[in-house]
Write a protein that holds these residues in place. Structure first.
Motif, PDB file in Angstrom:
ATOM      1  N   ALA A 174      -3.208  -8.386 -13.967  1.00 16.62           N
ATOM      2  CA  ALA A 174      -3.056  -8.922 -12.434  1.00 16.62           C
ATOM      3  C   ALA A 174      -2.023 -10.130 -12.599  1.00 16.62           C
ATOM      4  O   ALA A 174      -1.288 -10.285 -11.681  1.00 16.62           O
ATOM      5  N   ILE A 175      -2.276 -10.950 -13.752  1.00 19.20           N
ATOM      6  CA  ILE A 175      -1.041 -11.896 -13.681  1.00 19.20           C
ATOM      7  C   ILE A 175       0.328 -11.643 -13.925  1.00 19.20           C
ATOM      8  O   ILE A 175       1.274 -11.714 -13.152  1.00 19.20           O
ATOM      9  N   GLN A 176       0.228 -10.427 -14.625  1.00 22.06           N
ATOM     10  CA  GLN A 176       1.727  -9.649 -14.971  1.00 22.06           C
ATOM     11  C   GLN A 176       2.314  -9.146 -13.585  1.00 22.06           C
ATOM     12  O   GLN A 176       3.391  -8.994 -13.387  1.00 22.06           O
ATOM     13  N   HIS A 177       1.435  -8.763 -12.774  1.00 18.05           N
ATOM     14  CA  HIS A 177       1.758  -7.945 -11.282  1.00 18.05           C
ATOM     15  C   HIS A 177       2.475  -9.153 -10.629  1.00 18.05           C
ATOM     16  O   HIS A 177       3.571  -8.643  -9.854  1.00 18.05           O
ATOM     17  N   VAL A 178       2.284 -10.455 -10.592  1.00 24.18           N
ATOM     18  CA  VAL A 178       2.983 -11.446 -10.149  1.00 24.18           C
ATOM     19  C   VAL A 178       4.025 -11.988 -10.684  1.00 24.18           C
ATOM     20  O   VAL A 178       4.581 -13.077 -10.456  1.00 24.18           O
ATOM     21  N   HIS A 179       4.113 -11.452 -11.895  1.00 23.89           N
ATOM     22  CA  HIS A 179       5.287 -11.949 -12.779  1.00 23.89           C
ATOM     23  C   HIS A 179       6.710 -11.277 -12.093  1.00 23.89           C
ATOM     24  O   HIS A 179       7.798 -11.313 -12.886  1.00 23.89           O
ATOM     25  N   ASN A 180       6.675 -10.403 -11.543  1.00 20.15           N
ATOM     26  CA  ASN A 180       7.685  -9.534 -10.794  1.00 20.15           C
ATOM     27  C   ASN A 180       7.647  -9.865  -9.504  1.00 20.15           C
ATOM     28  O   ASN A 180       6.842  -9.535  -8.752  1.00 20.15           O
ATOM     29  N   ARG A 181       8.863 -10.296  -9.117  1.00 19.71           N
ATOM     30  CA  ARG A 181       9.113 -10.631  -7.720  1.00 19.71           C
ATOM     31  C   ARG A 181       9.131  -9.500  -6.746  1.00 19.71           C
ATOM     32  O   ARG A 181       9.044  -9.556  -5.551  1.00 19.71           O
ATOM     33  N   GLN A 182       9.307  -8.431  -7.345  1.00 23.16           N
ATOM     34  CA  GLN A 182       9.163  -7.047  -6.506  1.00 23.16           C
ATOM     35  C   GLN A 182       7.620  -6.832  -6.247  1.00 23.16           C
ATOM     36  O   GLN A 182       7.247  -6.737  -4.952  1.00 23.16           O
ATOM     37  N   SER A 183       6.996  -6.637  -7.410  1.00 20.38           N
ATOM     38  CA  SER A 183       5.697  -6.083  -7.299  1.00 20.38           C
ATOM     39  C   SER A 183       4.767  -7.273  -6.618  1.00 20.38           C
ATOM     40  O   SER A 183       3.596  -6.812  -5.893  1.00 20.38           O
ATOM     41  N   MET A 184       5.235  -8.607  -6.774  1.00 19.98           N
ATOM     42  CA  MET A 184       4.129  -9.435  -6.011  1.00 19.98           C
ATOM     43  C   MET A 184       4.071  -9.347  -4.735  1.00 19.98           C
ATOM     44  O   MET A 184       3.127  -9.945  -3.987  1.00 19.98           O
ATOM     45  N   LEU A 185       5.238  -8.985  -4.018  1.00 22.02           N
ATOM     46  CA  LEU A 185       5.050  -8.936  -2.704  1.00 22.02           C
ATOM     47  C   LEU A 185       4.436  -7.680  -2.082  1.00 22.02           C
ATOM     48  O   LEU A 185       4.554  -7.627  -0.932  1.00 22.02           O
ATOM     49  N   GLN A 186       4.439  -6.643  -2.845  1.00 25.46           N
ATOM     50  CA  GLN A 186       4.299  -5.392  -2.378  1.00 25.46           C
ATOM     51  C   GLN A 186       3.008  -5.096  -1.652  1.00 25.46           C
ATOM     52  O   GLN A 186       2.824  -4.745  -0.567  1.00 25.46           O
ATOM     53  N   ASP A 187       2.063  -5.855  -2.445  1.00 22.65           N
ATOM     54  CA  ASP A 187       0.811  -5.898  -1.587  1.00 22.65           C
ATOM     55  C   ASP A 187       0.675  -6.637  -0.092  1.00 22.65           C
ATOM     56  O   ASP A 187       0.008  -6.317   0.665  1.00 22.65           O
ATOM     57  N   VAL A 188       1.597  -7.782   0.031  1.00 20.72           N
ATOM     58  CA  VAL A 188       1.836  -8.258   1.198  1.00 20.72           C
ATOM     59  C   VAL A 188       2.364  -7.109   2.083  1.00 20.72           C
ATOM     60  O   VAL A 188       1.978  -7.061   3.399  1.00 20.72           O
ATOM     61  N   ALA A 189       3.450  -6.580   1.683  1.00 13.95           N
ATOM     62  CA  ALA A 189       4.064  -5.568   2.530  1.00 13.95           C
ATOM     63  C   ALA A 189       3.210  -4.401   2.936  1.00 13.95           C
ATOM     64  O   ALA A 189       3.336  -3.849   4.313  1.00 13.95           O
TER      65      ALA A 189
END
Ligand SMILES: O=P(O)(O)O[C@@H]1[C@@H](OP(=O)(O)O)[C@H](OP(=O)(O)O)[C@H](O)[C@H](OP(=O)(O)O)[C@H]1OP(=O)(O)O
Ligand SMILES: Nc1ncnc2c1ncn2[C@@H]1O[C@H](COP(=O)(O)OP(=O)(O)O)[C@@H](O)[C@H]1O
Ligand SMILES: [Mg+2]
Ligand SMILES: [Mg+2]
Length: 360
Positions: free
Chosen positions: A128-143
């Protein structure tokens, strides 16, 4: 013996004073004289709640401040430093493990520990931490969220990922219909200063000078104030920080090239007391933040994070999430000490209740 088998044992009427003291390493032995916490009504036996931590020295200093340690001690919570040179399973036992260290090796250690010690709450899971270490995947859930009718609209700025070949950028930007100026951000956030070196590209030509891999994001005018929404489990706290000034028509036309900008929003000085235009300073609506936090907690699988939010200048309710950070600088969050203590206690109470239910 894992602490939670002890909890189950206590529930069946066992006594455990001797066992607890053997948990505590020498360094913490004097902590035995400090108060203990009670894990629930009708459950008289005192316990110690042990929080193991693996943090950088900078983080240890900013997070484990004397006030937090003191308040925690009074509630029977003790913090024990994890020794990275020794196997994790040989240490503790812990009720909770707090960690923020970079590198693959640590990720494997903590993942392995989680699997072997399901009774320990690890904050948070490495994937889960790794997922927010990428600026693309971190915002995907908001999108993916559709929070358009919840006391305001919240989304992410339009953005494009460029993995390599800067010569392709102007074309890709045109095809994606992105409007200049653009904020260029390193794709991966790995805790290094470099991963926070952001720049603004004002014109087509300057796009060629950028260094992929990066995310190119539309610049959102927001009146120079950013909202930092800190999340600790169920708790939410918002602060204002100074940010970049708006880029008007004039600034846009009079500038070209790539401009590196400093980490304005990271400065310790908060904008909470500043004399700001009320339409810029007004905090995002609480129900919107609660909904966003709830959804992201679930989708990201994180309990400790913050969200950077901008309000589009000139609007009342158009918000953009631009950044999500795992285990941010909580030392700058007002009342973080009490919030964390309540959070730690709620975690073990939750576990205890679950155990009791399973035993019934
Ligand atoms: O150093 P601090 O206290 O400002 O905390 C940083 C955060 O600042 P903030 O809480 O948002 O003001 C910071 O947030 P921003 O990315 O600046 O929004 C990061 O979370 C940073 O961690 P990392 O370098 O991305 O691993 C955080 O750095 P670490 O403390 O985790 O090293
Ligand atoms: N799309 C954007 N529009 C306007 N300002 C931005 C945008 N993205 C970032 N910024 C500014 O840059 C700062 C750092 O960007 P952010 O994405 O939060 O990266 P970091 O992880 O380094 O904090 C923000 O706090 C804000 O001041
Ligand atoms: Mg940020
Ligand atoms: Mg960040």
């Amino acid at each position: 013996m894992p602490r939670y088998s002890i909890l189950a044992g206590i529930a069946k009427g066992m006594r455990l004073t001797g066992e607890i003291s053997s948990y505590l390493n020498e360094e913490n032995e004097n902590e035995m004289n400090s108060p203990s916490y009670s894990i629930g009504p009708g459950f008289p036996h005192p316990q110690k709640l042990v929080v193991g931590y693996a943090l950088t020295s900078k983080k240890t200093k900013s997070f484990l401040q004397p006030k937090l340690q003191g308040l925690a001690r009074n509630k029977g919570i003790i913090f024990v430093a994890i020794d990275q040179s020794r196997p994790l399973s040989d240490q503790g036992p812990f009720d909770i493990v707090l960690h923020k260290l970079s590198g693959k090796e640590w990720r494997h250690i903590i993942e392995d520990y989680r699997l072997k010690h399901p009774e320990v709450t690890v904050l948070d899971p490495p994937d889960a931490i790794q997922h927010v270490h990428n600026r693309q995947s971190m915002l995907q859930d908001v999108a993916d969220l559709n929070l358009s009718d919840c006391y305001g609209k919240i989304g992410v700025p339009r953005q494009l990922v460029v993995k390599k070949d800067p010569s392709s950028i102007p074309d890709a930007v045109g095809k994606a219909g992105l409007m200049l100026p653009l904020v260029a951000k390193p794709l991966v956030v790995d805790g290094t200063a470099k991963s926070h070196q952001l720049s603004i590209a004002y014109d087509q030509l300057s796009l060629l000078k950028l260094e992929p891999p990066l995310v190119l994001q539309e610049f959102i005018n927001h009146g120079g104030v950013i909202f930092k929404v800190y999340i600790v489990g169920e708790a939410i706290k918002v602060v204002r920080r100074f940010s970049l000034p708006d880029i008007g028509e004039h600034e846009h036309l009079c500038n070209d090239g790539v401009y590196r900008f400093p980490r304005v929003s990271c400065a310790a000085a908060s904008a909470d007391e500043a004399d700001l235009d009320p339409s810029v300073a007004e905090l995002p609506p609480r129900p919107l933040l609660e909904r966003l936090a709830r959804e992201l907690r679930r989708r990201l699988g994180l309990r400790l994070f913050n969200i950077d939010i901008l309000r589009e200048h000139g609007t009342k309710d158009r918000f953009y999430v631009i950044d999500i950070n795992y285990f941010p600088g909580y030392g700058k969050m007002p009342e973080y000490e009490h919030i964390f203590i309540d959070f730690f206690l709620s975690l073990v109470q939750g576990k205890y209740k679950k155990r009791l239910m399973n035993n019934c």
